[in-house]
Motif scaffolding. Sequence first.
Motif, PDB file in Angstrom:
ATOM      1  N   LEU A 267      32.141  35.803 -64.964  1.00  0.00           N
ATOM      2  CA  LEU A 267      33.006  34.703 -65.391  1.00  0.00           C
ATOM      3  C   LEU A 267      34.001  34.287 -64.314  1.00  0.00           C
ATOM      4  O   LEU A 267      34.576  33.194 -64.400  1.00  0.00           O
ATOM      5  N   GLU A 268      34.198  35.108 -63.309  1.00  0.00           N
ATOM      6  CA  GLU A 268      35.096  34.745 -62.208  1.00  0.00           C
ATOM      7  C   GLU A 268      34.437  33.809 -61.204  1.00  0.00           C
ATOM      8  O   GLU A 268      35.108  33.253 -60.340  1.00  0.00           O
ATOM      9  N   ILE A 269      33.143  33.634 -61.300  1.00  0.00           N
ATOM     10  CA  ILE A 269      32.424  32.757 -60.377  1.00  0.00           C
ATOM     11  C   ILE A 269      32.518  31.323 -60.889  1.00  0.00           C
ATOM     12  O   ILE A 269      32.087  31.029 -62.006  1.00  0.00           O
ATOM     13  N   PRO A 270      33.087  30.429 -60.094  1.00  0.00           N
ATOM     14  CA  PRO A 270      33.217  29.036 -60.542  1.00  0.00           C
ATOM     15  C   PRO A 270      31.847  28.421 -60.833  1.00  0.00           C
ATOM     16  O   PRO A 270      30.885  28.647 -60.108  1.00  0.00           O
ATOM     17  N   GLY A 271      31.764  27.676 -61.919  1.00  0.00           N
ATOM     18  CA  GLY A 271      30.547  26.950 -62.248  1.00  0.00           C
ATOM     19  C   GLY A 271      29.535  27.738 -63.070  1.00  0.00           C
ATOM     20  O   GLY A 271      28.465  27.219 -63.361  1.00  0.00           O
ATOM     21  N   LEU A 272      29.846  28.980 -63.439  1.00  0.00           N
ATOM     22  CA  LEU A 272      28.914  29.768 -64.243  1.00  0.00           C
ATOM     23  C   LEU A 272      29.278  29.704 -65.714  1.00  0.00           C
ATOM     24  O   LEU A 272      30.442  29.815 -66.078  1.00  0.00           O
ATOM     25  N   LYS A 273      28.273  29.532 -66.538  1.00  0.00           N
ATOM     26  CA  LYS A 273      28.412  29.698 -67.984  1.00  0.00           C
ATOM     27  C   LYS A 273      27.576  30.917 -68.332  1.00  0.00           C
ATOM     28  O   LYS A 273      26.406  30.992 -67.984  1.00  0.00           O
ATOM     29  N   VAL A 274      28.188  31.870 -69.008  1.00  0.00           N
ATOM     30  CA  VAL A 274      27.536  33.145 -69.286  1.00  0.00           C
ATOM     31  C   VAL A 274      27.302  33.292 -70.782  1.00  0.00           C
ATOM     32  O   VAL A 274      28.187  33.006 -71.589  1.00  0.00           O
TER      33      VAL A 274
ATOM     34  N   VAL B  36      32.738  36.555 -74.143  1.00  0.00           N
ATOM     35  CA  VAL B  36      31.831  35.456 -74.482  1.00  0.00           C
ATOM     36  C   VAL B  36      31.177  35.798 -75.815  1.00  0.00           C
ATOM     37  O   VAL B  36      31.218  36.940 -76.271  1.00  0.00           O
ATOM     38  N   THR B  37      30.542  34.806 -76.407  1.00  0.00           N
ATOM     39  CA  THR B  37      29.839  35.045 -77.663  1.00  0.00           C
ATOM     40  C   THR B  37      28.639  35.945 -77.425  1.00  0.00           C
ATOM     41  O   THR B  37      27.894  35.768 -76.456  1.00  0.00           O
ATOM     42  N   LEU B  38      28.470  36.917 -78.306  1.00  0.00           N
ATOM     43  CA  LEU B  38      27.313  37.801 -78.243  1.00  0.00           C
ATOM     44  C   LEU B  38      26.260  37.311 -79.231  1.00  0.00           C
ATOM     45  O   LEU B  38      26.570  37.039 -80.387  1.00  0.00           O
ATOM     46  N   TYR B  39      25.042  37.202 -78.767  1.00  0.00           N
ATOM     47  CA  TYR B  39      23.928  36.839 -79.626  1.00  0.00           C
ATOM     48  C   TYR B  39      23.105  38.098 -79.844  1.00  0.00           C
ATOM     49  O   TYR B  39      22.741  38.775 -78.892  1.00  0.00           O
ATOM     50  N   SER B  40      22.843  38.407 -81.099  1.00  0.00           N
ATOM     51  CA  SER B  40      22.131  39.640 -81.423  1.00  0.00           C
ATOM     52  C   SER B  40      20.741  39.330 -81.942  1.00  0.00           C
ATOM     53  O   SER B  40      20.490  38.282 -82.519  1.00  0.00           O
ATOM     54  N   ASP B  41      19.873  40.291 -81.739  1.00  0.00           N
ATOM     55  CA  ASP B  41      18.532  40.213 -82.269  1.00  0.00           C
ATOM     56  C   ASP B  41      18.034  41.632 -82.459  1.00  0.00           C
ATOM     57  O   ASP B  41      18.510  42.554 -81.798  1.00  0.00           O
ATOM     58  N   ALA B  42      17.092  41.806 -83.320  1.00  0.00           N
ATOM     59  CA  ALA B  42      16.591  43.150 -83.615  1.00  0.00           C
ATOM     60  C   ALA B  42      16.063  43.817 -82.350  1.00  0.00           C
ATOM     61  O   ALA B  42      16.574  44.825 -81.931  1.00  0.00           O
ATOM     62  N   GLU B  43      15.091  43.286 -81.731  1.00  0.00           N
ATOM     63  CA  GLU B  43      14.541  43.786 -80.469  1.00  0.00           C
ATOM     64  C   GLU B  43      13.640  42.738 -79.828  1.00  0.00           C
ATOM     65  O   GLU B  43      13.330  42.822 -78.664  1.00  0.00           O
ATOM     66  N   GLU B  44      13.191  41.768 -80.599  1.00  0.00           N
ATOM     67  CA  GLU B  44      12.179  40.831 -80.120  1.00  0.00           C
ATOM     68  C   GLU B  44      12.634  39.914 -78.995  1.00  0.00           C
ATOM     69  O   GLU B  44      11.823  39.362 -78.283  1.00  0.00           O
ATOM     70  N   TRP B  45      13.937  39.723 -78.827  1.00  0.00           N
ATOM     71  CA  TRP B  45      14.411  38.781 -77.814  1.00  0.00           C
ATOM     72  C   TRP B  45      13.894  39.127 -76.434  1.00  0.00           C
ATOM     73  O   TRP B  45      13.644  38.251 -75.614  1.00  0.00           O
ATOM     74  N   GLN B  46      13.730  40.404 -76.166  1.00  0.00           N
ATOM     75  CA  GLN B  46      13.318  40.807 -74.823  1.00  0.00           C
ATOM     76  C   GLN B  46      12.019  40.125 -74.416  1.00  0.00           C
ATOM     77  O   GLN B  46      11.938  39.510 -73.356  1.00  0.00           O
ATOM     78  N   THR B  47      11.014  40.235 -75.252  1.00  0.00           N
ATOM     79  CA  THR B  47       9.733  39.638 -74.885  1.00  0.00           C
ATOM     80  C   THR B  47       9.732  38.132 -75.101  1.00  0.00           C
ATOM     81  O   THR B  47       9.137  37.404 -74.318  1.00  0.00           O
ATOM     82  N   CYS B  48      10.407  37.653 -76.140  1.00  0.00           N
ATOM     83  CA  CYS B  48      10.407  36.214 -76.416  1.00  0.00           C
ATOM     84  C   CYS B  48      11.107  35.423 -75.319  1.00  0.00           C
ATOM     85  O   CYS B  48      10.597  34.405 -74.860  1.00  0.00           O
ATOM     86  N   VAL B  49      12.274  35.875 -74.899  1.00  0.00           N
ATOM     87  CA  VAL B  49      13.013  35.161 -73.859  1.00  0.00           C
ATOM     88  C   VAL B  49      12.222  35.173 -72.553  1.00  0.00           C
ATOM     89  O   VAL B  49      12.079  34.154 -71.885  1.00  0.00           O
ATOM     90  N   ILE B  50      11.702  36.304 -72.194  1.00  0.00           N
ATOM     91  CA  ILE B  50      10.978  36.393 -70.932  1.00  0.00           C
ATOM     92  C   ILE B  50       9.689  35.588 -70.974  1.00  0.00           C
ATOM     93  O   ILE B  50       9.332  34.926 -70.005  1.00  0.00           O
TER      94      ILE B  50
END
Length: 160
Positions: free
Chosen positions: A47-54, A73-87
């Motif tokens: 968050l200290e880097i200008p221009g980044l949204k995390v 920052v806001t935390l988004y939670s998921d059971a476990e599936e996010w790992q494969t879905c996001v990638i």
Amino acid sequence: MEPLTLSEPQPSPQNSLPTPEKTYHVLVGVTGSVAALKLPVLVSELLEIPGLKVRVVTTERAKHFYNPQEIPVTLYSDAEEWQTCVIRAWDMTKPLLFCPAMNTAMWEHPITAHQVEQLKDFGYTEIPCVVKRLVCGDEGEHQLEEENYWEKATRRCIML
């Protein structure tokens, strides 16, 4: 592809951070590993880097290693599936960095080497870890680095 080797960012002539021309979005994924302890430090540095949204996507198991109220920052939670879905949905023209921080016994298992090589074959960049004393007391080579390392890695990706 070799692990990312970082050099120190070069200061601008005025010794100030350059004003970003655009906004960069960083998605941090954290799993139920003891390395999740460093999430507050990682997010604060990013968050200290200008221009980044995390944004942070976390598994419920990861929350056992850090205090969610410490994450600015806001935390988004998921059971476990996010790992494969996001990638699987990842835009392959954008950098994806991964840091396989884990216990030495886990690191030395042949499945781990296979999985790391598969990620590299996809064109993803391994952030190398450092040798430190593990929580279990062993000396291990796959501990997550701190101290401005992630800022350097992120800046390097922005320059790509």
